[in-house]
Write a protein that holds these residues in place. Structure first.
Motif, PDB file in Angstrom:
ATOM      1  N   GLN A 169      72.611  59.226  56.797  1.00 53.92           N
ATOM      2  CA  GLN A 169      72.265  57.854  56.385  1.00 53.92           C
ATOM      3  C   GLN A 169      72.411  56.899  57.561  1.00 53.92           C
ATOM      4  OE1 GLN A 169      74.028  57.262  52.551  1.00 53.92           O
ATOM      5  NE2 GLN A 169      73.945  55.036  52.753  1.00 53.92           N
ATOM      6  N   GLU A 170      71.612  55.852  57.561  1.00 57.30           N
ATOM      7  CA  GLU A 170      71.559  54.966  58.717  1.00 57.30           C
ATOM      8  C   GLU A 170      72.498  53.766  58.564  1.00 57.30           C
ATOM      9  OE1 GLU A 170      67.494  54.331  60.506  1.00 57.30           O
ATOM     10  OE2 GLU A 170      67.776  52.494  59.389  1.00 57.30           O
ATOM     11  N   THR A 171      72.604  53.259  57.349  1.00 56.74           N
ATOM     12  CA  THR A 171      73.459  52.101  57.077  1.00 56.74           C
ATOM     13  C   THR A 171      74.279  52.424  55.840  1.00 56.74           C
ATOM     14  OG1 THR A 171      71.785  50.616  57.962  1.00 56.74           O
ATOM     15  CG2 THR A 171      73.468  49.632  56.559  1.00 56.74           C
ATOM     16  N   ILE A 172      75.574  52.170  55.917  1.00 57.76           N
ATOM     17  CA  ILE A 172      76.420  52.445  54.761  1.00 57.76           C
ATOM     18  C   ILE A 172      77.475  51.356  54.649  1.00 57.76           C
ATOM     19  CG2 ILE A 172      78.046  53.924  56.029  1.00 57.76           C
ATOM     20  CD1 ILE A 172      78.070  55.729  53.472  1.00 57.76           C
ATOM     21  N   CYS A 173      77.770  50.947  53.424  1.00 58.18           N
ATOM     22  CA  CYS A 173      78.815  49.957  53.191  1.00 58.18           C
ATOM     23  C   CYS A 173      80.108  50.697  52.894  1.00 58.18           C
ATOM     24  CB  CYS A 173      78.449  49.058  52.013  1.00 58.18           C
ATOM     25  SG  CYS A 173      77.040  48.011  52.379  1.00 58.18           S
ATOM     26  N   ALA A 174      81.182  50.273  53.565  1.00 67.69           N
ATOM     27  CA  ALA A 174      82.448  50.991  53.406  1.00 67.69           C
ATOM     28  C   ALA A 174      83.132  50.629  52.091  1.00 67.69           C
ATOM     29  CB  ALA A 174      83.371  50.694  54.580  1.00 67.69           C
ATOM     30  N   MET A 189      66.886  55.461  70.376  1.00 70.95           N
ATOM     31  CA  MET A 189      67.337  56.823  70.075  1.00 70.95           C
ATOM     32  C   MET A 189      66.396  57.550  69.111  1.00 70.95           C
ATOM     33  SD  MET A 189      70.239  57.190  71.812  1.00 70.95           S
ATOM     34  CE  MET A 189      71.918  57.599  71.364  1.00 70.95           C
ATOM     35  N   ALA A 190      65.542  56.794  68.415  1.00 74.24           N
ATOM     36  CA  ALA A 190      64.567  57.451  67.535  1.00 74.24           C
ATOM     37  C   ALA A 190      63.599  58.293  68.361  1.00 74.24           C
ATOM     38  CB  ALA A 190      63.803  56.409  66.726  1.00 74.24           C
ATOM     39  N   ARG A 214      70.704  60.018  65.666  1.00 74.04           N
ATOM     40  CA  ARG A 214      70.845  59.020  64.608  1.00 74.04           C
ATOM     41  C   ARG A 214      71.795  57.917  65.036  1.00 74.04           C
ATOM     42  NH1 ARG A 214      68.812  61.139  60.006  1.00 74.04           N
ATOM     43  NH2 ARG A 214      68.067  63.211  60.540  1.00 74.04           N
ATOM     44  N   VAL A 215      71.424  56.680  64.778  1.00 70.45           N
ATOM     45  CA  VAL A 215      72.311  55.551  65.057  1.00 70.45           C
ATOM     46  C   VAL A 215      72.724  54.973  63.713  1.00 70.45           C
ATOM     47  CG1 VAL A 215      72.488  53.276  66.100  1.00 70.45           C
ATOM     48  CG2 VAL A 215      71.317  55.122  67.320  1.00 70.45           C
ATOM     49  N   ALA A 222      74.736  61.977  66.559  1.00 69.81           N
ATOM     50  CA  ALA A 222      74.799  60.604  66.060  1.00 69.81           C
ATOM     51  C   ALA A 222      75.662  59.698  66.917  1.00 69.81           C
ATOM     52  CB  ALA A 222      75.329  60.603  64.627  1.00 69.81           C
ATOM     53  N   PHE A 223      75.356  58.423  66.823  1.00 70.44           N
ATOM     54  CA  PHE A 223      76.146  57.351  67.427  1.00 70.44           C
ATOM     55  C   PHE A 223      76.480  56.397  66.285  1.00 70.44           C
ATOM     56  CE2 PHE A 223      77.055  53.443  69.522  1.00 70.44           C
ATOM     57  CZ  PHE A 223      77.456  53.731  70.815  1.00 70.44           C
TER      58      PHE A 223
END
Lengths: 398, 412
Positions: free
Chosen positions: B383-388, B338-339, B344-345, B301-302
């Motif tokens: 997961q690709e997008t996550i809110c902190a 990267m897909a 995973r980005v 992942a990146f």
């Protein structure tokens, strides 16, 4: 007397004097450097050579193939110099052949055309099988193929596993079907499989996707199958013999098929199939089911009325499925032993059924066969086989 | 139970690295829409606006009444009706990951689905479905045990859909900040073998340095995102050994556009956050991609941490929001690249971070520990997008609902 199929259904008209003639089965090859176009052209030549009908008198063309892209039937008509007044392209996989023939029958019956060349053909080049799998349908692309990319083997494994558990079917039971077909295939010089198959070999074969093992699978290959459809008077004028089309059904995406498939669409139409032909299952002399996997053959034995649902295993245990047996089944060896030439596979049972009732099946001939049933099954676009069809044919003696 | 992962052995340098293929990636637009929601960790299906029935596979109209379909969160229970173990495949990715187990799941939401199976579930089991992303960024239904089982996350099939830090070696780009240090510690706690901790200015001490650099598993490295040569040097040295990159660099400064903006701040922010992101990607993306299927400890992942206000702009933080916007945009493009290679980005979105540069911002603010937790969760879940935190979640929800309205609100 026919069944009433829907709220607005009327009694279906008989096919009167429509006949199917000139069954062509070109010898298959495992891999071919030739295109589907080449195989289709060769099948046309065999139809003309076998019938004595002139090319210019073929005025209908019905094609099924997975490997003509970007061409469809019209592209092939130009490629092969056909000038027709009735054209159909039937992309229904294992249900193509029978569906194509029953459409052609109505066309010649009504006079829309006179002689239809019905052809199922595919080439098999290295990689073309993979392309067919990867691009088979949108649902498959989105929701099946990316799940392990096991192809149809994996999808049928899930159906087989569920069916076997629900109806207490063992691998031995399914093996009987494969072993009997191989015995039949040894009498068919065109079959790709030349070695006998024992039940032990079947049981000990390499697993592909449990419970599917190697001898449950067909071998993809290149080849073509074809017939002519015409009126009886045309056939007589040309001096060729034809099998009469006594009854036929097709069904797509049947409502009665459960999400976990244990039967095919035949169950909705089988009454009509027999009533149209005026015969019952016991009258049938030879049966050609669609055999992409033995479990699907067993399902058809039930759905086409040879035994009840759940009795398929007992049925194959108590019957001899070989040519000389009491329930001659897939007498040419079927796709399991001849190979699966793509959409050509949908014609394998049909061409053999025509030969059987015309008495021209040679070494695979069932003695005194006069009534034959052939069925088709196709299009696993997601997790169920969607298209089902069947015909009953009779020879001149019927 | 799953076999627990064992610490990977040192790699034999003479063995050819296993090429990182991705599974079949051709999808419809509807399936891609499902991927977009899967990336947020949601379990969604299409539901008919008229007859309210759920459908799957992804369709363009309702199969029951031909009404319009929309994506809705759905109950995630299911029963496995049939299973098979695939032992033969012509696909380059799956061929090398056989045997592969799949099943037919009767979803509580209604439809049947073909699903990947966790090693601890089989025919007849009740399962909890997760909507994951596969290595090509496409949606994948994965059947998990209904209840936690031992070493559940170590299941080899599941690991294909996650970027779990366990035993992985991770580069955290900026250890000088509280956020960088919190992320590094959380990753080690989640089982990372090594965290290479970037320091742009080794001659200058920084708060927390003694503690973090003494932590077992931390390896301080010289890395400045504003210096292309420093990245090239580090990539040359570590490229083949870094499995995950987490970019914690941030340059938040208060200021407007026509009023109170500082051009130097803007330029510094863009150089560090935007050009720096591209420098980092150019340094490490090829090496990560080359090792994306390299056994238990493949590159995975990146991760980039950026302000949620990249989506909207923000009054009072115009310049840093602009940098975040550019950063999110670059990251989206990198994700597409990267897909194709199986990496995973991941985007971790934050509200105003509770640090010295946001002293004038009233709470709620995003604590570094929350960012660290989000990084670990996103990696573990794939997961690709996550809110902190809640601020980021709130802005994202409003933005999804009405982007133009949210932009106005955030810039008042």
């Amino acid at each position: 007397m026919t069944n009433r199929m829907g709220k607005f259904s009327i009694d279906r008209r008989a096919y009167d004097d429509v006949v199917i003639t000139t069954p062509v089965s070109l010898p298959y090859v495992r891999f071919s450097e030739q295109s589907a176009h080449w195989w289709i052209g060769r099948a046309l030549r065999a139809l003309v050579d076998g019938s004595g009908i002139e090319a210019r008198d073929i005025d209908g063309f019905c094609l099924s193939s997975f490997t003509t892209a970007p061409d469809t039937a019209i592209g092939l008509a130009e490629h092969l110099g056909l000038s027709v007044r009735w054209l159909d392209h039937v992309p229904l996989g294992g249900a193509s052949g029978i569906t194509g023939v029953r459409r052609a029958a109505r066309a010649v019956q009504s006079g829309d055309c006179d002689v239809v060349a019905c052809i199922g053909a595919d080439t098999n080049q290295r990689g073309s099988f993979g392309n067919t799998l990867a691009n088979f349908s949108r649902f498959s692309q989105d929701a099946v193929y990316p799940y392990g990319a096991g192809g149809t083997n994996a999808s049928f494994a899930l159906i087989a596993r569920n069916y076997m558990e629900q109806f207490n079917v063992s691998r031995e039971d399914l093996g009987r079907i494969a072993v009997a077909q191989r015995s039949n295939a040894l009498k068919n010089p065109n079959a790709l499989m030349k070695e006998p198959l024992t039940l032990d070999q079947y049981m000990n074969a390499r697993p592909i996707a449990d419970p599917i093992h190697l001898y449950d699978c067909v071998m993809p290959c290149a080849g073509a199958e074809a017939v002519l459809v015409m009126r009886q008077d045309t056939a007589r004028a040309c001096g060729i013999a034809g099998a009469r089309l006594r009854g036929s059904i097709e069904r797509h995406n049947a409502r009665s098929i459960e999400p976990m498939q244990t039967s095919g669409g035949w169950v909705e139409d089988v009454g009509e199939l027999y009533s149209m032909a005026g015969v019952g299952p016991d009258d049938i002399d030879v049966v050609q089911t669609y055999d992409d996997y033995p479990v699907i053959c067993m399902m058809q034995m039930e759905d086409l009325g040879f035994c009840r649902k759940g009795e398929g295993a007992e049925f194959v245990r108590s019957h001899d499925l070989r040519i000389e047996g009491d329930f001659p089944h897939n007498t040419s060896g079927g796709q399991l032993s001849c190979g699966q030439a793509g959409a050509g596979g949908s014609y394998v049972g049909l061409t053999e059924a025509v030969r059987q009732v015309l008495g021209t099946a040679g070494d695979t001939q069932v003695k005194g066969a006069n009534l034959a049933l052939a069925s088709g099954f196709g299009m696993m676009t997601y997790t169920r086989g969607l298209s089902s069809c069947a015909v009953i044919l009779s020879g001149e003696g019927a | 139970m799953s076999d627990p992962l064992t610490p990977p052995k040192r790699k034999d340098p003479l063995v050819v690295t296993h090429a990182g293929h991705v599974p079949p990636a051709l999808r419809s637009r509807a399936a891609t829409a499902m991927a977009a929601r899967a990336g947020l960790g949601r379990f969604v299906l299409q539901v008919c606006d008229d007859c309210a029935r759920a459908t799957y596979p992804q369709r363009d109209r309702c199969p029951f009444c031909w009404g319009e379909l929309s994506w809705q969160d759905q109950p995630d229970g299911a029963v496995i009706e049939a299973q098979t173990t695939i032992r033969s495949s012509i696909d380059l990715f799956f061929k090398d990951h056989l045997p592969w187990r799949i099943g037919s799941a009767r979803l509580d939401a209604g439809p049947m689905a073909t699903v990947h199976l966790h090693g601890d579930v089989g025919q007849g089991d009740r399962v909890r479905m997760e909507l994951k992303l596969d290595r090509s960024g496409n949606p994948a239904l994965f059947a998990m045990p209904e209840k936690e089982t031992p070493h559940m996350a170590d299941d080899p099939q599941l690991r294909v859909f996650t970027a779990d830090p366990k035993y992985r070696r991770i580069l955290v780009t900026d250890g000088r900040t509280e956020t960088g240090q919190a992320v590094a510690e959380a990753l080690l706690k989640a089982g990372a073998k090594t965290v290479f901790l970037g320091n742009a200015d080794p001659l200058m001490r920084y708060p927390g340095q003694d503690r973090i650099e003494a932590a077992p598993g931390i390896e301080p490295v010289r890395l400045s995102l504003t210096d292309t040569r420093s990245i090239a040097a580090l990539a040359g040295q570590l490229g083949g050994r870094v499995d995950i990159v987490v970019n914690t660099a941030q340059f938040a400064r208060q200021g407007g556009v026509g009023f109170g903006g500082n051009l130097n701040d803007l330029q510094s922010g863009l150089d560090l956050e935007v050009t720096g992101l591209m420098r980092l990607a150019q340094g490490f993306a090829p090496a990560l991609s080359g090792r994306s299927d390299d056994g238990d400890r493949s590159a995975a992942a990146f991760v980039d941490i950026a302000s949620i206000h990249g989506l909207t702009g923000r009054a009072g933080f115009a310049g840093s929001s602009a940098a975040a916007a550019a950063r999110l945009s670059l990251l989206a493009s990198l994700r597409g690249e990267m897909a194709r290679t199986g990496i995973r980005v991941i985007s971790v979105l934050t509200g105003p971070v509770d640090d010295g540069w946001h002293q004038n911002v009233p709470p709620p603010k995003t604590a570094p520990a929350q960012i660290a937790r989000a990084v670990v969760t996103a990696l573990q879940q794939g997961q690709e997008t996550i809110c902190a935190d809640e601020v980021a979640k709130d802005v994202l929800t409003r933005w999804q609902d009405d982007p133009l309205l949210t932009i106005r609100e955030e810039n008042k």
